[in-house]
Design an enzyme around this catalytic site. Structure first.
Site, mmCIF file in Angstrom:
data_model
loop_
_atom_site.group_PDB
_atom_site.id
_atom_site.type_symbol
_atom_site.label_atom_id
_atom_site.label_comp_id
_atom_site.label_asym_id
_atom_site.label_seq_id
_atom_site.Cartn_x
_atom_site.Cartn_y
_atom_site.Cartn_z
ATOM 1 N N CYS A 30 14.116 53.522 60.967
ATOM 2 C CA CYS A 30 13.056 54.362 60.401
ATOM 3 C C CYS A 30 12.940 55.730 61.067
ATOM 4 O O CYS A 30 12.312 56.635 60.521
ATOM 5 C CB CYS A 30 11.717 53.634 60.480
ATOM 6 N N HIS A 50 6.007 58.666 59.955
ATOM 7 C CA HIS A 50 6.754 57.676 59.179
ATOM 8 C C HIS A 50 5.765 56.781 58.449
ATOM 9 O O HIS A 50 4.809 56.260 59.040
ATOM 10 C CB HIS A 50 7.638 56.859 60.125
ATOM 11 N N ASN A 72 7.085 51.332 52.730
ATOM 12 C CA ASN A 72 7.901 51.800 53.852
ATOM 13 C C ASN A 72 9.335 51.998 53.356
ATOM 14 O O ASN A 72 10.039 51.032 53.078
ATOM 15 C CB ASN A 72 7.854 50.762 54.972
#
Length: 340
Positions: free
Chosen positions: A127, A267, A297
């Site tokens: 990520c 993020h 996500n």
């Protein structure tokens, strides 16, 4: 080393297929209320069976190239941040180069002492991939100030989800984002600084199997460790600490305080994580942009997706100082400082 680094084009692409919380209610023990309360996510986009993430990387790349107003022949580097490549080899970067027909400008048939060739590279910082990619782009520009870098973050997490595990499968979606980075041209953003880190001692907190760690042969069944697994509570703790500390470290390095920041884009993992980081930095809610309610996500792609949408909504605009921050498997983390 001070490197002149501009982002001059931005593009994103997400699959048309949408997986809602109501869809998940039909296949597992969960509810829309349970998911929204714990994550802030309502929908996520996922690829169709006949699609691959390089298809969306291509669409995002074309948008970025067009906005940057450059020709394909100017691209010297294709860097792809992904932890979910469609094949271990060839790289998504090489697949994308083929889709963009970049070999027409720098392929084998043109190799000569006057032709520097094309760099194609996948890298995996999970990520944190986009922020790591910004640091890689700075490094390449330090070596070659004439480089024109296509940085892409592309993830297909839906194909690594165990939809019997509600703790992980409710979280993730698929997306691709791209930007053009160079030392020249009209800048949408100036990349002022980047700070990244990692700690392999916590490598088992988030894992995606399916590599070469286990011997497999034709006819073997897929086991649960093929899919993404995560120790959610521990990840929450380290994610908040990592993103907050790295952001403060970056600000201090550049003689800035949190109140000097106009926009903060983290993020897009979980709304609770983002809120906890915001509180540690003592930032007001209006300075923090989120869009994970629509996309979930999307790993490395999430920050690019958020930047593009914030700009589209007029929230990200000229004259701002922007901090990006991310945290991912590895463990990895990083923050970047931009000026628009």
């Amino acid at each position: 080393m001070n490197v002149n680094c501009h982002i001059s084009g931005l593009g994103v692409s997400v699959p048309d297929k949408i997986l809602t919380n109501q869809d998940l209610e039909k296949i597992m023990d969960t509810s829309d209320e349970w998911i929204v309360t714990r994550t802030g996510i309502k929908t996520r986009h996922i690829v169709k069976d006949n699609e691959n993430i390089s298809d969306y990387a291509f669409l995002a790349a074309v948008k970025a190239i067009e906005e940057a107003q450059i020709s394909f022949s100017e691209i010297t580097h294709v860097l792809v941040a992904t932890c979910t490549p469609e094949t271990l080899s060839p790289s998504v970067a090489c697949v994308l180069a083929e889709k963009l027909a970049l070999s027409a400008y720098s392929g084998l048939q043109l190799i000569s002492s006057h032709n520097p060739g094309l760099v194609c590279l996948d890298f995996n910082a999970a990520c944190s991939g986009f922020v790591y990619g910004l640091e890689l782009a700075r490094a390449f520009l330090a070596l070659n100030p004439h480089a024109t870098i296509l940085l892409v973050a592309a993830e297909c997490l839906s194909r690594k989800m165990n939809y019997q595990d509600r703790s992980t499968s409710i979280l993730f979606g698929d997306a691709a984002g791209a930007c053009i980075i160079s030392a020249k041209g009209n800048a949408l953003f100036r990349l002022l600084d980047v700070s990244v880190g990692a700690d392999g001692d916590y490598k088992d907190l988030i894992r995606i199997g399916g590599g070469t760690d286990k011997k497999v042969q034709v006819g073997d069944t897929i086991s649960e460790d093929f899919f993404l697994t995560m120790q959610g509570r521990e990840v929450f703790k380290y994610a908040v600490r990592g993103m907050a500390q790295e952001s403060l470290k970056l600000l201090h390095k550049n003689a800035l305080q949190a109140e000097d920041i106009d926009l903060f884009i983290a993020h897009q993992a979980n709304l609770r994580i983002i809120d906890a980081v915001r509180e540690r930095l003592q930032l007001p809610q209006e300075k923090v942009f989120t869009n994970l309610d629509k996309y979930g996500n999307t790993s490395a792609a999430s920050i690019v997706l958020a930047m593009a949408e914030a700009r589209e909504q007029g929230i990200l605009k000229k004259g701002q100082k922007i901090v990006l921050t991310a945290f991912g498997a590895g463990l990895t983390w990083g923050s970047a400082l931009l000026a628009s």
